[in-house]
Scaffold this motif. Sequence first.
Motif, PDB file in Angstrom:
ATOM      1  N   PHE A 100       0.921  -1.082  -0.017  1.00 25.05           N
ATOM      2  CA  PHE A 100       0.058   0.040  -0.034  1.00 25.05           C
ATOM      3  C   PHE A 100       0.881   1.352  -0.077  1.00 25.05           C
ATOM      4  CE2 PHE A 100      -2.692  -3.185   2.075  1.00 25.05           C
ATOM      5  CZ  PHE A 100      -3.915  -3.096   1.309  1.00 25.05           C
ATOM      6  N   LEU A 101       0.412   2.338  -0.591  1.00 24.05           N
ATOM      7  CA  LEU A 101       1.156   3.544  -0.588  1.00 24.05           C
ATOM      8  C   LEU A 101       0.204   4.544   0.149  1.00 24.05           C
ATOM      9  CD1 LEU A 101       2.087   3.358  -4.519  1.00 24.05           C
ATOM     10  CD2 LEU A 101       3.785   3.439  -2.720  1.00 24.05           C
ATOM     11  N   ASN A 102       0.746   5.108   1.260  1.00 24.91           N
ATOM     12  CA  ASN A 102       0.290   6.006   1.880  1.00 24.91           C
ATOM     13  C   ASN A 102       1.013   7.417   1.532  1.00 24.91           C
ATOM     14  OD1 ASN A 102      -1.472   4.211   3.312  1.00 24.91           O
ATOM     15  ND2 ASN A 102       0.134   4.045   4.999  1.00 24.91           N
ATOM     16  N   ILE A 103       0.021   8.401   1.049  1.00 26.10           N
ATOM     17  CA  ILE A 103       0.687   9.781   0.467  1.00 26.10           C
ATOM     18  C   ILE A 103       0.391  10.856   1.282  1.00 26.10           C
ATOM     19  CG2 ILE A 103       0.709  10.898  -1.718  1.00 26.10           C
ATOM     20  CD1 ILE A 103      -0.527   8.474  -2.868  1.00 26.10           C
ATOM     21  N   THR A 104       1.353  11.854   1.554  1.00 21.88           N
ATOM     22  CA  THR A 104       1.049  12.972   2.366  1.00 21.88           C
ATOM     23  C   THR A 104       1.414  14.198   1.454  1.00 21.88           C
ATOM     24  OG1 THR A 104       1.832  11.980   4.470  1.00 21.88           O
ATOM     25  CG2 THR A 104       1.720  14.451   4.296  1.00 21.88           C
ATOM     26  N   VAL A 105       0.322  14.967   1.320  1.00 16.03           N
ATOM     27  CA  VAL A 105       0.182  16.072   0.526  1.00 16.03           C
ATOM     28  C   VAL A 105       0.729  17.301   0.908  1.00 16.03           C
ATOM     29  CG1 VAL A 105      -1.012  17.633  -1.045  1.00 16.03           C
ATOM     30  CG2 VAL A 105      -1.849  14.967  -0.763  1.00 16.03           C
ATOM     31  N   ALA A 106       1.522  18.092   0.316  1.00 14.91           N
ATOM     32  CA  ALA A 106       1.940  19.475   0.934  1.00 14.91           C
ATOM     33  C   ALA A 106       1.073  20.353   1.161  1.00 14.91           C
ATOM     34  CB  ALA A 106       3.060  19.971  -0.113  1.00 14.91           C
ATOM     35  N   ALA A 107       1.136  20.832   2.283  1.00 18.32           N
ATOM     36  CA  ALA A 107       0.070  22.084   2.815  1.00 18.32           C
ATOM     37  C   ALA A 107      -0.338  22.911   1.718  1.00 18.32           C
ATOM     38  CB  ALA A 107       0.687  22.714   4.044  1.00 18.32           C
ATOM     39  N   GLY A 108       0.758  23.409   0.771  1.00 15.97           N
ATOM     40  CA  GLY A 108       0.291  24.152  -0.094  1.00 15.97           C
ATOM     41  C   GLY A 108      -0.718  23.819  -1.277  1.00 15.97           C
ATOM     42  N   ALA A 109      -0.390  22.349  -1.349  1.00 15.36           N
ATOM     43  CA  ALA A 109      -0.901  21.802  -2.416  1.00 15.36           C
ATOM     44  C   ALA A 109      -2.415  21.401  -2.052  1.00 15.36           C
ATOM     45  CB  ALA A 109      -0.269  20.320  -3.114  1.00 15.36           C
ATOM     46  N   GLN A 110      -2.476  21.120  -0.671  1.00 15.94           N
ATOM     47  CA  GLN A 110      -3.773  20.756  -0.164  1.00 15.94           C
ATOM     48  C   GLN A 110      -4.717  22.233   0.028  1.00 15.94           C
ATOM     49  OE1 GLN A 110      -4.604  17.515   2.642  1.00 15.94           O
ATOM     50  NE2 GLN A 110      -4.048  19.101   4.148  1.00 15.94           N
ATOM     51  N   GLY A 111      -3.909  23.332   0.518  1.00 15.90           N
ATOM     52  CA  GLY A 111      -4.583  24.533   0.605  1.00 15.90           C
ATOM     53  C   GLY A 111      -5.302  24.951  -0.563  1.00 15.90           C
ATOM     54  N   ILE A 112      -4.710  24.808  -1.565  1.00 17.08           N
ATOM     55  CA  ILE A 112      -5.001  25.527  -2.850  1.00 17.08           C
ATOM     56  C   ILE A 112      -6.457  25.243  -3.397  1.00 17.08           C
ATOM     57  CG2 ILE A 112      -4.139  23.660  -4.843  1.00 17.08           C
ATOM     58  CD1 ILE A 112      -3.955  27.571  -4.698  1.00 17.08           C
ATOM     59  N   VAL A 113      -6.745  23.785  -2.767  1.00 18.85           N
ATOM     60  CA  VAL A 113      -8.247  23.340  -2.778  1.00 18.85           C
ATOM     61  C   VAL A 113      -9.136  24.443  -2.563  1.00 18.85           C
ATOM     62  CG1 VAL A 113      -9.929  21.531  -2.290  1.00 18.85           C
ATOM     63  CG2 VAL A 113      -7.555  20.760  -2.674  1.00 18.85           C
ATOM     64  N   ALA A 114      -9.190  25.199  -1.569  1.00 18.19           N
ATOM     65  CA  ALA A 114      -9.949  25.874  -0.961  1.00 18.19           C
ATOM     66  C   ALA A 114     -10.446  26.900  -2.265  1.00 18.19           C
ATOM     67  CB  ALA A 114      -9.571  26.636   0.253  1.00 18.19           C
ATOM     68  N   ALA A 115      -9.082  27.654  -2.696  1.00 15.55           N
ATOM     69  CA  ALA A 115      -9.317  28.440  -3.811  1.00 15.55           C
ATOM     70  C   ALA A 115      -9.966  28.152  -5.053  1.00 15.55           C
ATOM     71  CB  ALA A 115      -8.018  29.381  -3.961  1.00 15.55           C
ATOM     72  N   GLN A 116      -9.672  26.764  -5.477  1.00  8.85           N
ATOM     73  CA  GLN A 116     -10.269  26.264  -6.399  1.00  8.85           C
ATOM     74  C   GLN A 116     -11.926  25.955  -6.251  1.00  8.85           C
ATOM     75  OE1 GLN A 116      -7.830  22.632  -6.571  1.00  8.85           O
ATOM     76  NE2 GLN A 116      -6.327  23.399  -7.765  1.00  8.85           N
ATOM     77  N   ILE A 117     -12.101  25.753  -5.199  1.00  2.00           N
ATOM     78  CA  ILE A 117     -13.560  25.753  -4.849  1.00  2.00           C
ATOM     79  C   ILE A 117     -14.367  26.920  -5.091  1.00  2.00           C
ATOM     80  CG2 ILE A 117     -15.461  24.930  -2.959  1.00  2.00           C
ATOM     81  CD1 ILE A 117     -13.276  23.020  -2.035  1.00  2.00           C
ATOM     82  N   VAL A 118     -13.676  27.989  -4.264  1.00  2.00           N
ATOM     83  CA  VAL A 118     -14.322  29.215  -4.316  1.00  2.00           C
ATOM     84  C   VAL A 118     -14.607  29.767  -5.824  1.00  2.00           C
ATOM     85  CG1 VAL A 118     -14.177  31.863  -3.700  1.00  2.00           C
ATOM     86  CG2 VAL A 118     -13.649  29.811  -2.167  1.00  2.00           C
ATOM     87  N   GLU A 119     -13.293  29.450  -6.698  1.00  2.00           N
ATOM     88  CA  GLU A 119     -13.492  29.992  -7.904  1.00  2.00           C
ATOM     89  C   GLU A 119     -14.744  29.182  -8.998  1.00  2.00           C
ATOM     90  OE1 GLU A 119     -10.623  30.273 -11.830  1.00  2.00           O
ATOM     91  OE2 GLU A 119      -9.914  29.378 -10.137  1.00  2.00           O
ATOM     92  N   ALA A 120     -14.708  28.070  -8.381  1.00  2.00           N
ATOM     93  CA  ALA A 120     -15.627  27.288  -9.295  1.00  2.00           C
ATOM     94  C   ALA A 120     -17.063  27.560  -8.730  1.00  2.00           C
ATOM     95  CB  ALA A 120     -15.495  25.667  -9.063  1.00  2.00           C
ATOM     96  N   GLY A 121     -17.145  28.181  -7.478  1.00  2.00           N
ATOM     97  CA  GLY A 121     -18.833  28.304  -7.034  1.00  2.00           C
ATOM     98  C   GLY A 121     -19.602  27.030  -7.254  1.00  2.00           C
ATOM     99  N   ALA A 122     -20.815  27.642  -8.005  1.00  2.00           N
ATOM    100  CA  ALA A 122     -21.988  26.584  -7.898  1.00  2.00           C
ATOM    101  C   ALA A 122     -21.547  25.336  -8.951  1.00  2.00           C
ATOM    102  CB  ALA A 122     -22.990  27.408  -8.615  1.00  2.00           C
ATOM    103  N   ALA A 123     -20.547  25.335  -9.653  1.00  2.00           N
ATOM    104  CA  ALA A 123     -20.231  24.505 -10.436  1.00  2.00           C
ATOM    105  C   ALA A 123     -19.431  23.321  -9.755  1.00  2.00           C
ATOM    106  CB  ALA A 123     -19.547  25.059 -11.653  1.00  2.00           C
ATOM    107  N   TYR A 124     -18.775  23.850  -8.730  1.00  2.00           N
ATOM    108  CA  TYR A 124     -17.917  22.797  -8.028  1.00  2.00           C
ATOM    109  C   TYR A 124     -18.627  21.588  -7.817  1.00  2.00           C
ATOM    110  CZ  TYR A 124     -14.608  20.748  -4.830  1.00  2.00           C
ATOM    111  OH  TYR A 124     -13.947  19.635  -4.160  1.00  2.00           O
ATOM    112  N   GLY A 125     -18.015  20.348  -8.305  1.00  2.00           N
ATOM    113  CA  GLY A 125     -18.639  18.938  -7.936  1.00  2.00           C
ATOM    114  C   GLY A 125     -19.491  18.604  -9.226  1.00  2.00           C
ATOM    115  N   ARG A 158      -8.015  31.565   6.091  1.00  2.00           N
ATOM    116  CA  ARG A 158      -9.400  30.869   6.641  1.00  2.00           C
ATOM    117  C   ARG A 158     -10.606  31.281   6.348  1.00  2.00           C
ATOM    118  NH1 ARG A 158      -5.976  30.654  12.504  1.00  2.00           N
ATOM    119  NH2 ARG A 158      -4.710  28.662  12.049  1.00  2.00           N
ATOM    120  N   LEU A 159     -10.608  32.792   6.005  1.00  2.00           N
ATOM    121  CA  LEU A 159     -11.716  33.223   5.257  1.00  2.00           C
ATOM    122  C   LEU A 159     -12.198  32.484   3.875  1.00  2.00           C
ATOM    123  CD1 LEU A 159     -14.188  34.864   4.972  1.00  2.00           C
ATOM    124  CD2 LEU A 159     -12.846  36.984   4.125  1.00  2.00           C
ATOM    125  N   MET A 160     -11.136  32.168   3.137  1.00  2.00           N
ATOM    126  CA  MET A 160     -11.107  31.342   2.178  1.00  2.00           C
ATOM    127  C   MET A 160     -11.718  30.046   2.406  1.00  2.00           C
ATOM    128  SD  MET A 160     -10.552  31.723  -1.368  1.00  2.00           S
ATOM    129  CE  MET A 160      -9.087  32.797  -1.839  1.00  2.00           C
TER     130      MET A 160
END
Length: 555
Positions: free
Chosen positions: A89-114, A529-531
């Motif tokens: 099994f491969l257990n993967i840890t994502v860098a904080a920056g790569a993980q945190g960018i998800v918040a901005a991607q969700i906000v940018e996508a808005g109602a289209a996210y998902g 954190r607002l993001m």
Amino acid sequence: MTPEQLSTAIVDVLTTLSTEGAITLPDGVPTTVTVERPRQKGHGDYATNVALQLAKKAGMNPRDFATLVQKGLEATDGIAGVDIAGPGFLNITVAAGAQGIVAAQIVEAGAAYGANDAFAGEKVNLEFVSANPTGPIHIGGVRWAAVGDALGRIMEKAGADVTREYYFNDHGAQIDRFSRSLLASAKGEPAPEDGYGGEYIHEIAAAVVAKAPQVKDLSDEEAQEVFRAEGVEMMFEEIKKSLHEFGVDFDVYFHENNLHRSGAVDRAVARLTELGNTYEQDGAIWLRTEKFGDDKDRVIIKSDGTGAYLSGDLAYYLDKRERGFDRCFIMLGADHHGYVGRMMAMCAAFGDEPGKNLEILIGQMVNLLKDGEPVRMSKRAGTVVTIDDLVEAIGVDAARYALTRYSSDSNIDLDLDLWASQSNDNPVYYVQYGHARSCRMMANAADLGMSLPDDFDPALLSHEKEGELLRALAEFPRVVASAAELREPHRVARYLEDTTSVFNRWYDTRECRMLPQGDEPVAPINEARLMLTVAARTVLANGLALLGVSAPERM
């Protein structure tokens, strides 16, 4: 980094290894790889068993295969570390920056996210409810109203072109019984032995008399035809009104009578005959359903020349396919379970693929409880609990959420006291309150002059609770895709509850406070954190919208 992005990164590593000759995969590199969130803390942010799946095909030991993938992933941007566990099994840890960018991607996508394109280009006919126009919609039909509409929204989110259709059954013996019941009510007589009772019968009969007072002067046979024409239309308008108030509107209302008047049944029989799948016996025309998996052949045209019950289904299915629908979904109650085999055989007899061109979903019973006791009867309908009874008891949002929260193939016991309560024990209140909390946080931030940063630093969202929330939010697209693929809207509801819980834990963590305290100036971490808050609000709102449930800003 979302699970989908991580899956793409793993595929890229496999492609490089294959191109360089480090691994040989006879079937080629897979287009996607399963990536999951580990059940145990300390096993990284994500895990994959890709080495166990592919090592044998590559003629390698799984851990050796995993080691090659590990090295490739460790060189990938956004990956902080990769560990090999157990047999590979491969257990993967994502860098904080790569993980945190998800918040901005969700906000940018808005109602289209998902949104996803799993069913892009597919034309889907979704037939549900289709209750007979002989009385109000009972609780079983209400379940399909909630689940069917939610499934339509989810399929649309997956790229499908969805048409919601109601099969208006205005042909047959039940309409005769309905019209005779109305006539009896108008004459002040008891309902026929096989007729319909309830206060609604008296209401509709009185309305027909008020609209067409001359009906009193007609013979019973002529009067019954007036009650049939006017009463069925009034009942159906009431059904449509109740559904609309429940948030469910249909694109097409298809009248069964049209099938018999238009010659659609004859066309369907002719098509099946051309395909060699009918035969005559004892003066009747039979469909070779046993040939396609049914337990026996079925009569479609009786010896007297009239259509058997299945004849309408043949014509209706062919009509849908001729209208260009790639997939036809029919939602039926548990009492129709024995009907599935012949319907699938019918689909195959037309040369189509059962389970693809035609899918039948079965919904189980709904039981209502009040003060711990079963609720069995409606004040108005007399014999069943109706859509209006349920809405009056707990409201539209709670009713829709409650009915979509469980797998359709399981019975439900709905505690009306619980679903009407304003407490965290009420699942819909819990999720809606989480959304309202995020809105209040955003309003408080605006009062302090805070706004979403242009130079957002995703690496600032490095706290353990922030990582948990980001990973939960990143799961939403996959949950939507899974709900569409499996036809299971309840997956969205359960996801919303889990994600709201993660959001609340982050909110309650002192070290993760979004607003500056006291005289502290607004810092980049507050904006980050607002993001994250806006991202959480977006996901909760999008998920509730898929279930047809409102996302209030205040509660």
